[in-house]
Design an enzyme around this catalytic site. Structure first.
Site, PDB file in Angstrom:
ATOM      1  N   GLY A  46       0.815  -1.211   0.000  1.00 59.08           N
ATOM      2  CA  GLY A  46       0.000   0.000   0.000  1.00 59.08           C
ATOM      3  C   GLY A  46       0.849   1.261   0.000  1.00 59.08           C
ATOM      4  N   CYS A  47       1.899   1.257   0.798  1.00 59.31           N
ATOM      5  CA  CYS A  47       2.773   2.433   0.893  1.00 59.31           C
ATOM      6  C   CYS A  47       3.532   2.647  -0.414  1.00 59.31           C
ATOM      7  CB  CYS A  47       3.727   2.285   2.068  1.00 59.31           C
ATOM      8  SG  CYS A  47       2.846   2.214   3.648  1.00 59.31           S
ATOM      9  N   THR A  48       3.897   1.554  -1.076  1.00 60.40           N
ATOM     10  CA  THR A  48       4.569   1.661  -2.372  1.00 60.40           C
ATOM     11  C   THR A  48       3.623   2.267  -3.397  1.00 60.40           C
ATOM     12  OG1 THR A  48       6.004  -0.212  -1.880  1.00 60.40           O
ATOM     13  CG2 THR A  48       5.703   0.343  -4.212  1.00 60.40           C
ATOM     14  N   ALA A  51       3.253   6.018  -2.642  1.00 60.34           N
ATOM     15  CA  ALA A  51       4.476   6.765  -2.968  1.00 60.34           C
ATOM     16  C   ALA A  51       4.651   6.874  -4.483  1.00 60.34           C
ATOM     17  CB  ALA A  51       5.690   6.094  -2.329  1.00 60.34           C
TER      18      ALA A  51
END
Length: 157
Positions: A46-48, A51
């Site tokens: 999710g963070c990838t 970003a």
């Protein structure tokens, strides 16, 4: 209960170490609009996605006068690997003691797979040129968030 910032509140100032090992201060960005977003961990799916979405939108956000700062508790070395692995162009900042996360209300109790845990609350803030909170969004979704934020800011025709 942790702090919750609202539009009009002064944005808590901070100086954090970037993935490049340099110090970045919010105060140094006065006169520009700054999108500050908090995410749980570098190199997670999710963070990838989030970003990469911010990176894909960076040139149009900058053209509209916005800088983007992504903040997580990860160490600068891990953030550098994250940047390299995913070709990120946004500035990634390390908040290992979670003091900035706490100041923005982006760390505290949250639900994870139905359980209440303590951790990073995925949140996004827009800080105006004078250092005040213009937008405060808590518990945002990783996917589709940047598109929604752009719409909220009136950047998509």
């Amino acid at each position: 209960m942790s702090v919750r910032l609202s539009p009009g509140d002064p944005a808590p100032d901070f100086t954090l170490t970037s993935d490049a090992g340099t110090e970045v201060s919010l105060a140094d960005l006065r006169g520009r609009k700054v999108i500050v977003y908090f995410y749980p961990a570098a190199m997670t799916p999710g963070c990838t996605k989030q970003a990469c979405d911010f990176t894909d939108s960076l040139s149009s956000l900058q053209a509209a006068g916005y800088e983007v700062l992504g903040i997580s508790p990860d160490k600068p070395e891990k953030l550098a690997k994250f940047r390299e692995r995913d070709g990120l162009t946004i500035t990634l900042l390390s908040d290992p003691d979670k003091s900035v996360l706490a100041a923005y209300g982006a760390f505290g109790e949250k639900k994870l797979y139905g359980k209440v845990v303590e951790g990073v609350i995925r949140s996004t803030f827009v800080v105006d040129e004078d250092g005040a909170i213009e937008v405060a969004q808590y518990n945002v979704k990783a996917t589709g968030h940047v598109a929604k934020l752009r719409k909220d800011l009136g950047l998509d025709a």
